[in-house]
Write an enzyme that holds these catalytic residues in place. Structure first.
Site, short mmCIF file in Angstrom:
data_model
loop_
_atom_site.label_atom_id
_atom_site.label_comp_id
_atom_site.label_asym_id
_atom_site.label_seq_id
_atom_site.Cartn_x
_atom_site.Cartn_y
_atom_site.Cartn_z
N ASP A 89 -1.24 1.23 1.84
CA ASP A 89 -0.86 -0.12 2.29
C ASP A 89 -1.67 -0.54 3.52
OD1 ASP A 89 0.53 -2.45 2.29
OD2 ASP A 89 2.43 -1.61 2.95
N GLY A 90 -1.88 -1.84 3.64
CA GLY A 90 -2.50 -2.39 4.85
C GLY A 90 -3.93 -2.88 4.68
N ASN A 91 -4.42 -2.90 3.45
CA ASN A 91 -5.80 -3.38 3.23
C ASN A 91 -5.95 -4.83 3.65
OD1 ASN A 91 -6.19 -0.92 2.03
ND2 ASN A 91 -6.34 -1.68 -0.06
N HIS A 111 -9.68 -4.32 0.51
CA HIS A 111 -9.54 -3.41 -0.64
C HIS A 111 -10.83 -2.61 -0.84
CE1 HIS A 111 -5.72 -5.14 -1.45
NE2 HIS A 111 -6.17 -6.30 -1.86
N ARG A 120 0.17 -11.69 -6.91
CA ARG A 120 -0.89 -12.06 -5.95
C ARG A 120 -1.84 -13.09 -6.58
NH1 ARG A 120 -2.18 -7.03 -2.09
NH2 ARG A 120 -0.04 -6.43 -1.79
N LEU A 136 -8.25 19.49 -9.27
CA LEU A 136 -7.35 18.42 -8.78
C LEU A 136 -7.06 17.39 -9.88
CD1 LEU A 136 -6.05 16.79 -6.32
CD2 LEU A 136 -8.26 15.65 -6.16
N ARG A 170 9.14 1.48 3.19
CA ARG A 170 9.82 1.23 1.92
C ARG A 170 9.21 2.09 0.82
NH1 ARG A 170 8.86 -3.68 3.96
NH2 ARG A 170 6.88 -3.86 2.87
N ILE A 171 9.99 2.30 -0.25
CA ILE A 171 9.48 3.07 -1.39
C ILE A 171 8.79 2.14 -2.41
CG2 ILE A 171 11.63 3.11 -2.78
CD1 ILE A 171 9.41 6.20 -2.24
N GLU A 224 9.39 14.65 0.70
CA GLU A 224 9.38 14.33 2.13
C GLU A 224 8.61 13.03 2.29
OE1 GLU A 224 10.92 15.84 4.58
OE2 GLU A 224 11.69 17.42 3.28
#
Ligand code: FPP
Length: 226
Positions: free
Chosen positions: A12-14, A29, A63, A123, A180-181, A193
């Site tokens: 979050d926060g781009n 982004h 958006r 991974l 928030r989730i 966690e």
């Protein structure tokens, strides 16, 4: 230090990162992709098994169209440019969410990238695309209803969610100070966690990941016990 098996990130926060600098949100982004690349590399080096990245939620369609289109374009370019390198590093791409609603060319790129990395054993890079936790649960219920059974247990339910076969996230990170989730991994996050940081996603680096893992190591996971 205990390295979590599965880390999931709400990137979050781009938008704020870009607006603060007088740029368009899409630039934020684009910068966010650099963080994505660094965190994949770091996760690989740390021996994390699964890295889940929330790239596009079922709510993100609200958006402006230019931003939505731009995000999918960035994803396509990212896969085009990076999949060979990820393949070499034994990374396996997986996607959760309903990708059928994405632009045709993006779906094609995703499918070929998944195929190309399907035999890899390192991974698991799990990208959440047009993903919503509620949608995932409803989708699972609809799949189970076809079984014509009278009751369902957790094991059966787990087989019908997108993350079937993956461990639940040990650690969920959200950047930009929000707590928030946001409809992310609702079923899977039962005992995760939760870690938040004020760092905006385009500024999130390996050091910030290490801070989150250090904090995770200070937590005492009891799973409802004492
Ligand atoms: C949230 O910031 C970020 C998103 C909705 C998109 C995240 C996508 C990327 C980082 C790029 C694509 C991903 C991959 C895996 C290649 P925001 O726009 O909500 O920021 P704001 O809250 O500051 O407005």
């Amino acid at each position: 230090m205990v390295i979590p098996k599965h880390i999931a990130i709400i990137m979050d926060g781009n938008g704020r990162w870009a607006v603060k600098r007088g740029f368009s949100r899409l630039i934020g982004h684009r910068e966010g992709i650099k963080s994505v690349e660094e965190i994949i590399k770091a996760s690989n080096e740390l021996g994390i098994s699964v890295l889940t990245l929330y790239a596009f939620s079922t709510e993100n369609w609200a958006r402006p169209l230019t931003e939505v289109k731009g995000l999918f374009r960035l994803l396509k370019i990212f896969l085009r440019k990076k999949i060979k390198e990820l393949n070499k590093k034994n990374v396996k791409l997986k996607v959760i969410g309903d990708i059928s609603k994405l632009p045709e060319d993006v779906i094609k790129e995703i499918k070929s990238s998944i195929k190309e990395t399907s035999n890899n054993t390192g991974l698991i890079l799990n990208i959440a695309l047009n993903y919503g936790g509620r949608q995932e649960i409803i989708n699972a219920i609809n799949g189970i209803l076809k079984l014509n059974i009278k009751s369902v247990d957790e094991n059966t339910f787990e087989k019908y969610i997108y993350t079937s076969g993956l461990p639940s996230p040990d650690l969920i990170i959200r950047t930009s100070g929000e707590c928030r989730i946001s409809n992310f991994l609702l079923w899977q996050s039962a005992y995760s966690e939760f870690y938040t940081t004020n760092v905006l996603w385009p500024d999130f680096r390996k050091k910030d990941l290490m801070d989150a893992i250090s904090e995770y190591n200070r937590r005492n996971r009891r799973y409802g016990g004492i």
